[in-house]
Design an enzyme around this catalytic site. Structure first.
Site, PDB file in Angstrom:
ATOM      1  N   CYS A 186       0.805  -1.225   0.000  1.00 33.70           N
ATOM      2  CA  CYS A 186       0.000   0.000   0.000  1.00 33.70           C
ATOM      3  C   CYS A 186       0.836   1.271   0.000  1.00 33.70           C
ATOM      4  CB  CYS A 186      -0.937   0.005   1.206  1.00 33.70           C
ATOM      5  SG  CYS A 186      -1.833  -1.535   1.424  1.00 33.70           S
ATOM      6  N   HIS A 205      -3.873   6.805   6.566  1.00 36.60           N
ATOM      7  CA  HIS A 205      -4.007   5.575   5.785  1.00 36.60           C
ATOM      8  C   HIS A 205      -5.342   4.900   6.056  1.00 36.60           C
ATOM      9  CE1 HIS A 205      -2.803   1.988   3.646  1.00 36.60           C
ATOM     10  NE2 HIS A 205      -3.060   1.238   4.706  1.00 36.60           N
ATOM     11  N   GLU A 246      -2.910   2.671  13.899  1.00 39.43           N
ATOM     12  CA  GLU A 246      -2.498   3.922  13.269  1.00 39.43           C
ATOM     13  C   GLU A 246      -2.869   5.125  14.125  1.00 39.43           C
ATOM     14  OE1 GLU A 246      -2.993   6.469   9.117  1.00 39.43           O
ATOM     15  OE2 GLU A 246      -4.166   4.650   9.421  1.00 39.43           O
ATOM     16  N   LYS A 279     -10.280   7.486   2.137  1.00 40.73           N
ATOM     17  CA  LYS A 279     -10.711   6.156   1.676  1.00 40.73           C
ATOM     18  C   LYS A 279     -12.199   5.945   1.885  1.00 40.73           C
ATOM     19  CE  LYS A 279      -6.412   3.484   2.116  1.00 40.73           C
ATOM     20  NZ  LYS A 279      -5.474   4.483   2.672  1.00 40.73           N
ATOM     21  N   HIS A 289      -9.797   1.699  -1.148  1.00 37.98           N
ATOM     22  CA  HIS A 289      -8.368   1.450  -1.013  1.00 37.98           C
ATOM     23  C   HIS A 289      -7.782   1.052  -2.369  1.00 37.98           C
ATOM     24  CE1 HIS A 289      -4.546   0.415   0.420  1.00 37.98           C
ATOM     25  NE2 HIS A 289      -4.842  -0.390   1.422  1.00 37.98           N
ATOM     26  N   PHE A 335       1.061  -4.039   3.820  1.00 42.67           N
ATOM     27  CA  PHE A 335       1.492  -5.394   4.135  1.00 42.67           C
ATOM     28  C   PHE A 335       2.996  -5.487   3.895  1.00 42.67           C
ATOM     29  CE2 PHE A 335      -2.643  -8.027   3.316  1.00 42.67           C
ATOM     30  CZ  PHE A 335      -3.197  -7.466   4.449  1.00 42.67           C
TER      31      PHE A 335
END
Length: 414
Positions: free
Chosen positions: A160, A299, A310, A331, A336, A396
């Site tokens: 990402c 994010h 986060e 988002k 995403h 990831f």
């Protein structure tokens, strides 16, 4: 002497608009581009930031076999950015023009088509151009071909954070004097069964909201239920301030700093400590303090654990009180975009900064107490000047990237 980095071009193809003006209007109205779709042979409806448009008419019959939907969107968004910056070809720059691209899945629709031919139809070899449509660096290659970029053409695939790392690399190459100009961004077209099914398997995807699919993605909300995939492309043209001023270019803003870290914690679970390192590195790189940042595009994907982790990192760096940086996750309206997420969200941050707008975390009716921050809230806030903003992405594999953009260069005399 290090060069200041100007942003002179913006281009976007997204679920909330097919150009900069339309995405700006969507941000102003908190309009969602999320709806339900089907990805055969999967049998359930999926909430997604799908773009209700075909781009094949923009290409010739000879071009199309080489182009997955992903590359089509990359070409069109990059073209917007290049034209916005007042360029066409970059061969006159020789090695001093580059292209930095972020992508995770390549031409996944083209790959799925070949798998079907092999497994269901018994084909023993793909069509000769399938390789060029599937490969992960095809978007970068296709843009470079069309705009004659002769310097470094590099593709990054750090989940990402892919396009954010690409933008950081481009900005550093300009700042350190290796390049005069660069195209930087990313594209992703993941809305096909093979990839949607993979994310269904992670149990991280949200089912469509039962009352209104447009409200499915709810970052930081008490009632959030998972992430929503999206598709699209976003690109910036970056150049040294000296070069931009010499040709009288309009500057949308300036890349004033970036920070990249890895959690080294878990392949699929983020860690606040690693995120804090990236955030602090970006501030240090920009020679700014946490209190200088007026807005953070988080994010936040609307997963249960990810948003909490986060939020803890953002609180650690910026605090959560009324004087802390305002925070939202766009988002909530576009989903995403995986490898293209950083580029799209940075572009939206720049658009908001130019328009004195704090974008909303749409559908944030009740904040999860574990995600306590100075939230913008469910509605955008107009007429709010932003001097410095930060866009944050985590992926990831543990890579985090924070990008700082500013209305003015850090040294106005340069």
């Amino acid at each position: 002497m290090q060069q200041q980095v100007a942003i002179t071009g913006l281009g976007v193809i997204s679920p909330i608009g097919l150009d900069v003006q339309s995405v700006a209007a969507s941000l102003r109205d908190a309009r969602s581009g999320i709806s339900t779709m089907q990805a055969p042979p999967l049998q359930r409806d999926v909430a997604a930031g799908a773009i209700d448009a075909s781009f094949e008419d923009a290409f010739t019959r000879l071009e199309l076999p080489f182009l997955d939907r992903c590359q089509q969107m990359a070409i069109l968004a990059a073209r917007q950015a290049v034209e916005d910056a007042g360029f066409d070809r970059f061969d006159g720059f020789g090695q001093r023009a580059g292209l930095y691209y972020g992508n995770v899945n390549g031409g996944v629709a083209s790959a799925q088509a070949w798998y079907q031919q092999m497994l269901l139809e018994g084909k023993q070899a793909s069509r000769p151009y399938s390789a060029m449509a599937i490969m992960g660096n095809a978007g970068a290659a296709q843009v470079a071909l069309r705009h004659k970029v002769l310097g470094p053409v590099v593709t990054n695939a750090t989940a990402c954070g892919s396009s954010g790392v690409a933008i950081s690399d481009a900005a550093r190459a300009i700042r350190d004097g290796y390049l005069d100009v660069a195209i930087a961004g990313g594209a992703e077209a993941p809305l096909v069964a093979s990839l949607v099914g993979v994310f269904q398997g992670t149990r991280a995807m949200s089912p469509p909201d039962a009352h209104d699919p447009a409200r499915t993605c709810k970052p930081f909300a008490r009632d959030r239920s998972g992430l929503v995939l999206g598709e699209g492309a976003a690109f910036l043209v970056l150049e040294s301030v000296a070069h931009a001023r010499a040709r009288g270019a309009h500057c949308h803003g300036y890349v004033s700093g970036s920070g990249i870290s890895n959690d080294a914690h878990h392949i699929g679970m983020p860690a606040s400590e690693g995120q804090v390192r990236a955030l602090r590195a970006a501030l240090s790189d920009a020679s700014l303090h946490p209190g200088d940042i007026g807005y953070v595009n988080a994010h936040a994907t609307a997963t249960d654990g990810g948003d909490v982790i986060e939020a803890a990192a953002l609180r650690d760096v910026f605090g959560a009180g009324p004087d802390a940086a305002r925070v939202s996750s766009t988002k909530s309206v576009h989903g995403h975009l995986l490898g293209a997420a950083s580029a799209l969200e940075l572009l939206l941050t720049i658009v908001a900064m130019e328009r004195n707008l704090l974008p909303a975390s749409a559908h944030l009716d009740q904040v999860d107490p574990r995600c306590d921050l100075n939230h913008v809230g469910a509605q955008p806030i107009a007429d709010h000047a932003i001097r410095h903003a930060l866009s944050f992405s985590c992926g990831f594999g543990g890579t985090n990237v924070a990008l700082v953009v500013s209305r003015r260069p850090s040294d106005p005399s340069t």
